[in-house]
Motif scaffolding. Structure first.
Motif, PDB file in Angstrom:
ATOM      1  N   PHE A  28      19.897  56.692   3.152  1.00 19.45           N
ATOM      2  CA  PHE A  28      18.459  56.987   3.266  1.00 19.45           C
ATOM      3  C   PHE A  28      17.895  57.221   1.872  1.00 19.45           C
ATOM      4  CE2 PHE A  28      20.239  58.857   7.287  1.00 19.45           C
ATOM      5  CZ  PHE A  28      19.677  57.934   8.152  1.00 19.45           C
ATOM      6  N   PRO A  29      16.657  56.851   1.567  1.00 23.47           N
ATOM      7  CA  PRO A  29      15.807  56.026   2.419  1.00 23.47           C
ATOM      8  C   PRO A  29      16.153  54.550   2.258  1.00 23.47           C
ATOM      9  CG  PRO A  29      14.632  56.583   0.410  1.00 23.47           C
ATOM     10  CD  PRO A  29      15.995  57.199   0.295  1.00 23.47           C
TER      11      PRO A  29
ATOM     12  N   LYS B 268      13.561  57.069   6.642  1.00 19.23           N
ATOM     13  CA  LYS B 268      13.838  58.229   5.785  1.00 19.23           C
ATOM     14  C   LYS B 268      14.998  59.046   6.329  1.00 19.23           C
ATOM     15  CE  LYS B 268       9.032  58.334   5.543  1.00 19.23           C
ATOM     16  NZ  LYS B 268       7.803  59.037   5.801  1.00 19.23           N
TER      17      LYS B 268
END
Ligand code: KG4
Ligand code: ZN
Length: 333
Positions: free
Chosen positions: A127-128, A145
């Protein structure tokens, strides 16, 4: 310890998977061939066939995973988006199963699950990351995210990329679903044989309906001069159409990656099985230093494995649904 049974019935395939402590140990898909005769999915027929397939598919998944009903700790299911009649079969089955075994229910958004399919096998994205979700119903660029913290940053204003493939295939008189067939013919054709204009759409959005119409007019015009135009040029037409669709997708995806300064790049959904898209993505990765993630083929098209892995994350977060839950054809992202 957790053993999760997952049901996916949003469109025309009935699928059941088992997730045992985060590992997918069964992913059974019962395809519906009846729709081939109609050139598209007929919702009424789809729900009836789901009814016939659901129990045998559950039995097969339990058998493949070598577990019994009593071993199951929770039931995950696709709540939407999808065809209401199809969703109803899966949701009703999941609710009854959970009620009978007195275990929790987990509601999963089909579009989240396509993205979370990246967490089934290694390597997993960090992530992201940016995910291009391309299926028969959706075309979205999603900024991911966290597991359930996702934002759509671009999407189609009309047809999905899969529809562009399927509708072109219909124009070319290929059976439904035409995407895989266009891919097959494209691999034997010249992608530069014919040129189709790229739609000019603002920001990170897409449009495929005008594109499809331009192909229809092009074919009609050519057929006036040569009635055998399709048969004589099928591979080149498929290669050129595929090349154009892939360019439309990749140009916007490159723009998004630049805008969000992200090099962790993923694709999801049925169209991510496309060989041209995979090749184009690899070329973009080499050029731009992207790290790319493509799920195994069986987790790209609609499958319950992705519902199971999304369900597993919700199970860990104790995010359960009540028995009053109902399907949502137009479920919000
Ligand atoms: O994700 P999916 O299985 O179902 C939906 O949620 O829509 O995607 C199905 C779509 C269909 O439009 C199908 O033609 C397309 O994915 N598709 C492909 C390929 N394999 C499946 N399109 C292009 N090339 C392929 N190899
Ligand atoms: Zn799908």
């Amino acid at each position: 310890m957790s053993v999760i049974l997952a049901i996916e019935s949003s469109c025309d395939d009935t699928s059941v998977a088992i997730c045992n402590n985060g590992k997918i140990t069964a992913n059974v898909i019962a395809n519906q061939t009846i729709h081939e005769n109609y050139g598209g999915v007929i919702p009424e027929l789809a729900s009836r066939v789901h009814q016939q397939n659901i129990v045998p598919t559950v039995e097969q998944a339990l058998k493949n995973a070598k577990v019994t009903k009593q071993d199951i700790n929770a039931v995950a299911f696709t709540r939407g988006p999808g065809l209401l009649g199809s969703l109803l079969v899966g949701v009703s089955f999941a609710k009854s199963f959970a009620l009978a075994l007195n275990i929790p229910l987990i509601s999963v958004n089909h579009m989240h699950a396509h993205i979370l399919a990246h967490f089934i096998d290694d390597p997993k994205p960090n992530f992201p990351f940016l995910c291009l979700t391309v299926s028969g119903g959706h075309t979205q660029i999603v900024l991911v995210k966290d597991y359930f913290d996702m934002e759509i940053v671009g999407e189609t204003l009309d047809d999905a990329a899969g529809e562009a493939f399927d509708k072109t295939a219909k124009i070319l008189q290929l059976p439904y679903p035409g995407g895989p067939l266009i891919d097959k013919h494209a691999q034997m054709g010249n992608p530069k044989a014919f040129k189709f204009a790229e739609p000019q759409i603002a920001e990170l959005n897409f449009s495929f309906s005008g594109f499809k119409t331009s192909i229809l007019y092009f074919i009609r015009k050519q057929e006036k001069e040569n009635p055998n135009f399709i048969a004589e040029n099928l591979n080149d037409i498929c290669a050129s159409v595929q090349h154009s669709i892939v360019q439309i997708l990749l140009n916007k995806f490159k723009k998004a990656a630049k805008q969000y300064h992200i090099k962790e790049i993923a694709i999801a959904g049925g169209v991510s099985a496309n060989s041209g898209l995979r090749k184009g993505l690899q070329e973009a990765a080499d050029e731009l230093g992207w790290k790319i993630y493509i799920p195994a083929f069986q987790y790209c098209t609609d499958n319950a494995g992705m519902i199971a892995i999304a369900g597993y994350q919700k199970f860990l977060a104790k995010d359960f649904a009540g028995q009053e839950v109902s399907p949502m054809a137009r479920m919000e992202f």
